[in-house]
Design an enzyme around this catalytic site. Sequence first.
Site, mmCIF file in Angstrom:
data_model
loop_
_atom_site.group_PDB
_atom_site.id
_atom_site.type_symbol
_atom_site.label_atom_id
_atom_site.label_comp_id
_atom_site.label_asym_id
_atom_site.label_seq_id
_atom_site.Cartn_x
_atom_site.Cartn_y
_atom_site.Cartn_z
ATOM 1 N N ASP A 97 18.142 37.206 28.717
ATOM 2 C CA ASP A 97 16.873 37.366 29.387
ATOM 3 C C ASP A 97 17.143 37.359 30.891
ATOM 4 O O ASP A 97 18.221 36.986 31.344
ATOM 5 C CB ASP A 97 15.927 36.223 28.969
ATOM 6 C CG ASP A 97 14.479 36.544 29.304
ATOM 7 O OD1 ASP A 97 13.595 35.775 28.907
ATOM 8 O OD2 ASP A 97 14.245 37.574 29.982
ATOM 9 N N SER A 98 16.141 37.787 31.656
ATOM 10 C CA SER A 98 16.367 38.032 33.096
ATOM 11 C C SER A 98 16.262 36.771 33.943
ATOM 12 O O SER A 98 16.612 36.786 35.115
ATOM 13 C CB SER A 98 15.314 39.016 33.595
ATOM 14 O OG SER A 98 14.026 38.517 33.233
ATOM 15 N N GLY A 99 15.738 35.697 33.333
ATOM 16 C CA GLY A 99 15.575 34.464 34.101
ATOM 17 C C GLY A 99 14.148 34.237 34.560
ATOM 18 O O GLY A 99 13.769 33.123 34.912
ATOM 19 N N GLY A 100 13.329 35.287 34.517
ATOM 20 C CA GLY A 100 11.971 35.182 35.049
ATOM 21 C C GLY A 100 11.127 34.165 34.316
ATOM 22 O O GLY A 100 10.383 33.397 34.923
ATOM 23 N N PHE A 101 11.275 34.143 33.012
ATOM 24 C CA PHE A 101 10.420 33.243 32.224
ATOM 25 C C PHE A 101 10.714 31.795 32.565
ATOM 26 O O PHE A 101 9.808 31.012 32.862
ATOM 27 C CB PHE A 101 10.641 33.479 30.734
ATOM 28 C CG PHE A 101 9.783 32.612 29.869
ATOM 29 C CD1 PHE A 101 10.304 31.448 29.309
ATOM 30 C CD2 PHE A 101 8.461 32.916 29.658
ATOM 31 C CE1 PHE A 101 9.504 30.624 28.532
ATOM 32 C CE2 PHE A 101 7.650 32.098 28.888
ATOM 33 C CZ PHE A 101 8.170 30.951 28.323
ATOM 34 N N ASP A 151 10.806 40.155 35.527
ATOM 35 C CA ASP A 151 9.363 40.389 35.431
ATOM 36 C C ASP A 151 8.633 39.090 35.749
ATOM 37 O O ASP A 151 9.240 38.044 35.925
ATOM 38 C CB ASP A 151 9.008 40.865 34.017
ATOM 39 C CG ASP A 151 9.387 39.835 32.968
ATOM 40 O OD1 ASP A 151 10.399 39.143 33.166
ATOM 41 O OD2 ASP A 151 8.684 39.712 31.957
ATOM 42 N N GLN A 194 3.982 44.044 30.247
ATOM 43 C CA GLN A 194 3.130 42.922 30.567
ATOM 44 C C GLN A 194 1.669 43.392 30.488
ATOM 45 O O GLN A 194 1.385 44.460 29.952
ATOM 46 C CB GLN A 194 3.474 42.353 31.960
ATOM 47 C CG GLN A 194 4.838 41.679 32.028
ATOM 48 C CD GLN A 194 4.925 40.400 31.210
ATOM 49 O OE1 GLN A 194 3.932 39.884 30.689
ATOM 50 N NE2 GLN A 194 6.143 39.885 31.074
ATOM 51 N N GLY A 221 5.035 38.218 27.907
ATOM 52 C CA GLY A 221 3.742 37.597 28.188
ATOM 53 C C GLY A 221 3.030 37.075 26.959
ATOM 54 O O GLY A 221 1.829 36.809 26.982
ATOM 55 N N ASP A 271 13.353 36.686 19.120
ATOM 56 C CA ASP A 271 14.192 35.523 19.456
ATOM 57 C C ASP A 271 13.275 34.311 19.528
ATOM 58 O O ASP A 271 12.110 34.445 19.939
ATOM 59 C CB ASP A 271 14.885 35.715 20.818
ATOM 60 C CG ASP A 271 14.006 35.225 21.970
ATOM 61 O OD1 ASP A 271 13.169 36.028 22.430
ATOM 62 O OD2 ASP A 271 14.128 34.043 22.362
HETATM 63 C C1 LIG Z 1 5.628 28.482 23.466
HETATM 64 O O1 LIG Z 1 6.997 28.138 23.251
HETATM 65 C C2 LIG Z 1 7.792 28.138 24.407
HETATM 66 O O2 LIG Z 1 7.775 29.444 24.969
HETATM 67 C C3 LIG Z 1 9.046 30.090 24.734
HETATM 68 C C4 LIG Z 1 8.851 31.199 23.770
HETATM 69 N N1 LIG Z 1 7.932 32.167 24.306
HETATM 70 C C5 LIG Z 1 8.329 33.107 25.161
HETATM 71 N N2 LIG Z 1 7.471 34.005 25.681
HETATM 72 C C6 LIG Z 1 8.186 34.753 26.560
HETATM 73 C C7 LIG Z 1 7.786 35.750 27.435
HETATM 74 C C8 LIG Z 1 8.755 36.323 28.295
HETATM 75 C C9 LIG Z 1 8.387 37.329 29.265
HETATM 76 O O3 LIG Z 1 7.226 37.758 29.386
HETATM 77 N N3 LIG Z 1 9.357 37.799 30.092
HETATM 78 C C10 LIG Z 1 10.640 37.368 29.997
HETATM 79 N N4 LIG Z 1 11.561 37.892 30.848
HETATM 80 N N5 LIG Z 1 11.042 36.465 29.087
HETATM 81 C C11 LIG Z 1 10.100 35.907 28.246
HETATM 82 C C12 LIG Z 1 10.494 34.896 27.339
HETATM 83 C C13 LIG Z 1 9.536 34.312 26.512
HETATM 84 N N6 LIG Z 1 9.599 33.280 25.598
HETATM 85 C C14 LIG Z 1 10.001 29.074 24.218
HETATM 86 O O4 LIG Z 1 11.008 28.899 25.172
HETATM 87 C C15 LIG Z 1 9.196 27.806 24.035
HETATM 88 O O5 LIG Z 1 9.646 26.800 24.899
#
Ligand SMILES: CO[C@@H]1O[C@H](CNc2nc3cc4c(=O)[nH]c(N)nc4cc3[nH]2)[C@@H](O)[C@H]1O
Length: 377
Positions: A97-101, A151, A194, A221, A271
Site C-alpha cells: 500500500d502507498s502509506g496514505g491510509f 491517495d 475514492q 475509502g 486484503d
Molecule cells: C476497520 O478496520 C481497520 O481498517 C483497516 C481496513 N480497512 C481499510 N480501508 C482502507 C482504505 C484504503 C484507502 O482508501 N487507500 C489506501 N491507500 N489504503 C487503504 C487501506 C484500507 N484498509 C484495517 O487496518 C483495520 O485496522
Amino acid sequence: MNDLSTKQVTFTLSATDGMARRGRIDTPRGDIQTPAFMPVGTAGTVKAMYPEQVRETGADILLGNTYHLMLRPGAERVASQGGLHDFMDWQRPILTDSGGFQVMSLAQLRKLTEKGVTFRSHIDGSSYELTPERSIEIQTLLDSDIIMQLDECLKLPAEYKEMERAMELSLRWADRSKTAFNNQRNRALFGIVQGGDNAELRARSAQGLKSIGFDGYAVGGLAVGEPQEVMFKVIEEITPELPTDRPRYLMGVGKPDDILGAIGRGIDMFDCVHPTRAGRHGHVYTRFGVINLKNARHRDDSRPIDEASPNPNCRRWSRAYLHHLVKTEEILGAMILSQINLAYYQELVQGCRGAIEGGRFSDFAAETRAAWAAGDL
Ligand SMILES: CO[C@@H]1O[C@H](CNc2nc3cc4c(=O)[nH]c(N)nc4cc3[nH]2)[C@@H](O)[C@H]1O
C-alpha cells in the site's frame, strides 16, 4: 534469481458468473489466482507465521506496508538488504500500500497539502514527508510487485464537499503517481477509486483514473467503519464503471461475509488484518462460523475445531487445549489460530474460484452462508 526486469504484469479474465469473476494475474514472481485473499504482512512479516506456512495456506501474494516499513527499518535499508522479498524470504508476489491510509489513521500531527502529507511518526515522533513521488520511490525500493498510488482515504460518514475535495486531490495524486512510476513493466501500478459513499463522485473518480490508465483499480475509502450495506452499495455502483480487463482490489476487506458479498459484486482481490488479528485474540474461523475460544464453555470440550477440515491444525488439538492457550496468552495460541484463520480464508476464496468456474457461485454463496448460520459451534 530469474531476470525480473523483462517480464510484465498481466491480468487474464477466464470466467464470469453474474458479476463474480475468475481470473489470474501473472507477475515476474509468480501468478495470483483471483478472487484472491492477500494476508497482511505489515512490517515484513505475517504475524506469528513463517513465510512458508503462509504459502501452505494457499496464499499467492501477501501485503507489505509502506508506512510501517518506511518508519522501521526504512525503505533504503530494505533496498540495501536486497529488497523486501529477500529481506523476509518470501519469493512470491508482494503488494504494498502507498502509506496514505496509515498516515491518516496512525500518524500524529499530520499536515496535508497539495504536495503531500507531512506527519510525525507514531513510534518516535520524528517527522516525514510522503508525496506521490516519494511513495512510488519507497515501493520501488522495496521492490514490490504491485504498488499503489498515494491517495487520501476519508473516514465515513463525511460531508459531500469533503468527499469531493479528497477525491479530486487523490485524482491529481494519481496522475503524479503514474508519472513517477515511469512505466516500469516488471511491476504494476494500481489507481485507487475514492468518492466516499457518493455514486457520482465515485463515478468521476473511476473515469479520471481510467483516463490516466492503470494496471489495476482499487476501491478505497471503505472498510473504515461504515455499515456493510453502505460498502456493498458503493461496490455494486462502481464495479460496472471499472475496466473488465483489469483487476479490481477492495482495500482492507474483510470478514468472510464481506468477501463473499464483494466477490458477488465483481471484486477480484482482498486484503485484511482480520484473520491474523482475530487469531491473536482467540477468535477462530471455521466452515460453521466463528468461535470465540476465550469463552469458558470450551474448557472441557475435547472436540477438535473441525474434524472434517482439510487443515490438519483443525483436527490436531482439542478446543479445551486451544481455550487454555488463549486464556494463558501462550504464543502457540496465536500461531495456531492465525494459521487456521488464514487457511480458512484461502479455502473460502478457493471455493469461490471453483464455483465461478462451474457457474454455481450463487449456490455456493448460499450454501456457505447456510453453514455459517447453522453451525454447531
Ligand atoms: C476497520 O478496520 C481497520 O481498517 C483497516 C481496513 N480497512 C481499510 N480501508 C482502507 C482504505 C484504503 C484507502 O482508501 N487507500 C489506501 N491507500 N489504503 C487503504 C487501506 C484500507 N484498509 C484495517 O487496518 C483495520 O485496522
